[in-house]
Design an enzyme around this catalytic site. Structure first.
Site, PDB file in Angstrom:
ATOM      1  N   ASP A 135     -10.917  11.022  -5.579  1.00  0.00           N
ATOM      2  CA  ASP A 135     -12.152  11.801  -5.726  1.00  0.00           C
ATOM      3  C   ASP A 135     -11.846  13.093  -6.497  1.00  0.00           C
ATOM      4  O   ASP A 135     -12.639  14.018  -6.477  1.00  0.00           O
ATOM      5  CB  ASP A 135     -12.765  12.136  -4.348  1.00  0.00           C
ATOM      6  CG  ASP A 135     -11.823  12.949  -3.481  1.00  0.00           C
ATOM      7  OD1 ASP A 135     -10.626  13.040  -3.799  1.00  0.00           O
ATOM      8  OD2 ASP A 135     -12.294  13.504  -2.464  1.00  0.00           O
TER       9      ASP A 135
ATOM     10  N   GLU B 126       0.861  -1.186   0.000  1.00  0.00           N
ATOM     11  CA  GLU B 126       0.000   0.000   0.000  1.00  0.00           C
ATOM     12  C   GLU B 126       0.899   1.238   0.000  1.00  0.00           C
ATOM     13  O   GLU B 126       1.790   1.380   0.852  1.00  0.00           O
ATOM     14  CB  GLU B 126      -0.957   0.018   1.201  1.00  0.00           C
ATOM     15  CG  GLU B 126      -1.846   1.275   1.138  1.00  0.00           C
ATOM     16  CD  GLU B 126      -3.171   1.180   1.872  1.00  0.00           C
ATOM     17  OE1 GLU B 126      -3.541   0.111   2.369  1.00  0.00           O
ATOM     18  OE2 GLU B 126      -3.838   2.230   1.937  1.00  0.00           O
TER      19      GLU B 126
ATOM     20  N   TYR C 209     -12.024   8.599   2.224  1.00  0.00           N
ATOM     21  CA  TYR C 209     -13.228   8.095   1.551  1.00  0.00           C
ATOM     22  C   TYR C 209     -14.461   8.698   2.220  1.00  0.00           C
ATOM     23  O   TYR C 209     -15.359   9.229   1.576  1.00  0.00           O
ATOM     24  CB  TYR C 209     -13.255   6.560   1.646  1.00  0.00           C
ATOM     25  CG  TYR C 209     -14.453   5.927   0.979  1.00  0.00           C
ATOM     26  CD1 TYR C 209     -14.374   5.453  -0.329  1.00  0.00           C
ATOM     27  CD2 TYR C 209     -15.671   5.806   1.645  1.00  0.00           C
ATOM     28  CE1 TYR C 209     -15.474   4.888  -0.947  1.00  0.00           C
ATOM     29  CE2 TYR C 209     -16.773   5.237   1.037  1.00  0.00           C
ATOM     30  CZ  TYR C 209     -16.666   4.772  -0.249  1.00  0.00           C
ATOM     31  OH  TYR C 209     -17.756   4.216  -0.870  1.00  0.00           O
TER      32      TYR C 209
ATOM     33  N   THR D 188     -10.499   7.369   6.019  1.00  0.00           N
ATOM     34  CA  THR D 188     -10.832   8.741   6.429  1.00  0.00           C
ATOM     35  C   THR D 188     -11.126   9.607   5.193  1.00  0.00           C
ATOM     36  O   THR D 188     -12.109  10.359   5.174  1.00  0.00           O
ATOM     37  CB  THR D 188      -9.623   9.334   7.187  1.00  0.00           C
ATOM     38  OG1 THR D 188      -9.362   8.507   8.312  1.00  0.00           O
ATOM     39  CG2 THR D 188      -9.885  10.755   7.640  1.00  0.00           C
TER      40      THR D 188
ATOM     41  N   LYS E  51      -3.848  22.580  -7.414  1.00  0.00           N
ATOM     42  CA  LYS E  51      -3.392  23.795  -8.092  1.00  0.00           C
ATOM     43  C   LYS E  51      -2.542  23.429  -9.307  1.00  0.00           C
ATOM     44  O   LYS E  51      -1.701  22.525  -9.214  1.00  0.00           O
ATOM     45  CB  LYS E  51      -2.558  24.659  -7.140  1.00  0.00           C
ATOM     46  CG  LYS E  51      -3.389  25.336  -6.090  1.00  0.00           C
ATOM     47  CD  LYS E  51      -2.542  26.281  -5.270  1.00  0.00           C
ATOM     48  CE  LYS E  51      -3.403  26.818  -4.128  1.00  0.00           C
ATOM     49  NZ  LYS E  51      -2.636  27.170  -2.955  1.00  0.00           N
TER      50      LYS E  51
ATOM     51  N   ASP F   7      -2.447  12.206  -2.821  1.00  0.00           N
ATOM     52  CA  ASP F   7      -2.639  13.663  -2.703  1.00  0.00           C
ATOM     53  C   ASP F   7      -2.929  14.258  -4.091  1.00  0.00           C
ATOM     54  O   ASP F   7      -2.137  14.077  -5.023  1.00  0.00           O
ATOM     55  CB  ASP F   7      -1.381  14.310  -2.120  1.00  0.00           C
ATOM     56  CG  ASP F   7      -1.209  13.942  -0.648  1.00  0.00           C
ATOM     57  OD1 ASP F   7      -2.220  13.856   0.066  1.00  0.00           O
ATOM     58  OD2 ASP F   7      -0.057  13.720  -0.221  1.00  0.00           O
TER      59      ASP F   7
HETATM   60  C1  LIG Z   1      -4.733  12.047   1.010  1.00  0.00           C
HETATM   61  S1  LIG Z   1      -3.811  11.000   2.011  1.00  0.00           S
HETATM   62  C2  LIG Z   1      -4.691   9.471   1.890  1.00  0.00           C
HETATM   63  C3  LIG Z   1      -4.423   8.559   3.050  1.00  0.00           C
HETATM   64  C4  LIG Z   1      -5.162   7.210   3.029  1.00  0.00           C
HETATM   65  N1  LIG Z   1      -4.786   6.419   1.885  1.00  0.00           N
HETATM   66  C5  LIG Z   1      -6.646   7.395   3.073  1.00  0.00           C
HETATM   67  O1  LIG Z   1      -7.335   7.002   2.104  1.00  0.00           O
HETATM   68  O2  LIG Z   1      -7.168   7.873   4.103  1.00  0.00           O
HETATM   69  C6  LIG Z   1      -2.394  10.683   0.982  1.00  0.00           C
HETATM   70  C7  LIG Z   1      -1.271   9.981   1.723  1.00  0.00           C
HETATM   71  O3  LIG Z   1      -0.219   9.710   0.799  1.00  0.00           O
HETATM   72  C8  LIG Z   1       1.026   9.946   1.430  1.00  0.00           C
HETATM   73  N2  LIG Z   1       2.044  10.175   0.396  1.00  0.00           N
HETATM   74  C9  LIG Z   1       2.246  11.297  -0.302  1.00  0.00           C
HETATM   75  N3  LIG Z   1       3.281  11.173  -1.143  1.00  0.00           N
HETATM   76  C10 LIG Z   1       3.760   9.914  -0.977  1.00  0.00           C
HETATM   77  C11 LIG Z   1       4.840   9.180  -1.551  1.00  0.00           C
HETATM   78  N4  LIG Z   1       5.607   9.735  -2.466  1.00  0.00           N
HETATM   79  N5  LIG Z   1       5.051   7.910  -1.157  1.00  0.00           N
HETATM   80  C12 LIG Z   1       4.248   7.341  -0.206  1.00  0.00           C
HETATM   81  N6  LIG Z   1       3.205   7.990   0.385  1.00  0.00           N
HETATM   82  C13 LIG Z   1       2.968   9.253   0.001  1.00  0.00           C
HETATM   83  C14 LIG Z   1       0.750  11.150   2.321  1.00  0.00           C
HETATM   84  O4  LIG Z   1       1.685  11.285   3.374  1.00  0.00           O
HETATM   85  C15 LIG Z   1      -0.657  10.864   2.824  1.00  0.00           C
HETATM   86  O5  LIG Z   1      -0.655  10.157   4.047  1.00  0.00           O
END
Ligand SMILES: C[S@@+](CC[C@H](N)C(=O)[O-])C[C@H]1O[C@@H](n2cnc3c(N)ncnc32)[C@H](O)[C@@H]1O
Length: 218
Positions: free
Chosen positions: A160, A50, A201, A199, A128, A124
């Site tokens: 989303d 994951e 979702y 969270t 922008k 993420d």
């Molecule tokens: C919007 S959150 C989604 C978290 C979780 N998957 C959820 O659905 O609740 C995106 C996650 O991706 C992680 N992330 C961002 N860039 C990453 C990278 N290059 N490698 C691994 N994780 C990364 C961030 O730290 C963050 O916890």
């Protein structure tokens, strides 16, 4: 290599809390990953990954659903890693290994390990225009996924963000290394594929946003 632009610690997490992770038996870094890899190769189990596990909600769920599989997970967000550690201890889970490395760092040390399923839930979106280059999923990323998967391995992506959905479709179709098995926004299908309502979702649902699930197969 794509640098990491997100948050590593939440406001509530103290920097010294992160030391809790360093000696934890299920936590790895770029240096000791080779030890974990040796163990995994010996065990001959299915290994899944994951990327961006957040608080580990989907990861915990998957690891309990498939107890004979191994789950590797990476996310530089240390506060999430600390939450995950607590859940692993409470539930006495032994099939998860996790790290705070980014995907680029992980890719450098992963070597010839191959994953059966790769979950990427709510990467993420960087909405922008000037930040879009920060997005995880692009053509180079898809090429890298092809190097760590085998025939019939699956990539499950959920977002989303409409613009990111289009970027995901383009990045995969241009590389032509995976076939699109499914693209849906039907939440019953999410349940069918046992994608945990994380969270992000639940937040997207509250805001009535369209959530897309993409399943690619090699
Ligand atoms: C919007 S959150 C989604 C978290 C979780 N998957 C959820 O659905 O609740 C995106 C996650 O991706 C992680 N992330 C961002 N860039 C990453 C990278 N290059 N490698 C691994 N994780 C990364 C961030 O730290 C963050 O916890």
């Amino acid at each position: 290599m794509l640098p990491f632009y997100g948050r590593r610690l939440s406001r509530k997490t103290k920097r010294f809390d992160s030391f809790d992770l360093e000696n934890y038996k299920f936590f790895f870094n770029e240096i000791n990953f080779s030890d974990i890899k040796k163990k995994l190769v010996k065990r001959c189990q299915n290994v899944n990954l994951e990327i961006g596990f957040g608080k580990g909600e989907n990861l915990i769920f998957q690891s309990q659903t498939k107890k004979k599989d191994i789950f590797l997970a990476i996310d530089p967000f240390i506060s999430g890693g600390l939450k995950l550690k607590k859940k692993i201890e409470t539930l006495k889970i032994s099939n998860i290994f996790f790290s705070n490395v980014t995907f680029s760092q992980f890719f450098k040390v992963v070597g010839d390990l191959n994953f059966k399923k790769i979950f990427i839930l709510f990467p993420d979106p960087w909405p922008k225009k000037r930040h879009k280059k920060r997005r995880l999923i692009n053509e180079e990323f898809v090429k890298n996924l092809a190097k760590i998967t085998l025939k019939y391995s699956e990539i499950l992506v959920v977002t989303d963000d409409e613009d990111y959905s289009n970027q995901i479709l383009k990045s995969f179709s241009k590389q032509n290394l995976f076939k699109l098995l499914l693209k849906t926004s039907d939440s019953q299908i999410f349940e069918y594929y046992k994608i945990y309502p994380t969270t992000y979702y639940r937040k997207a649902k509250r805001e009535n946003r369209i959530i897309n699930l993409f399943i690619y197969q090699k």
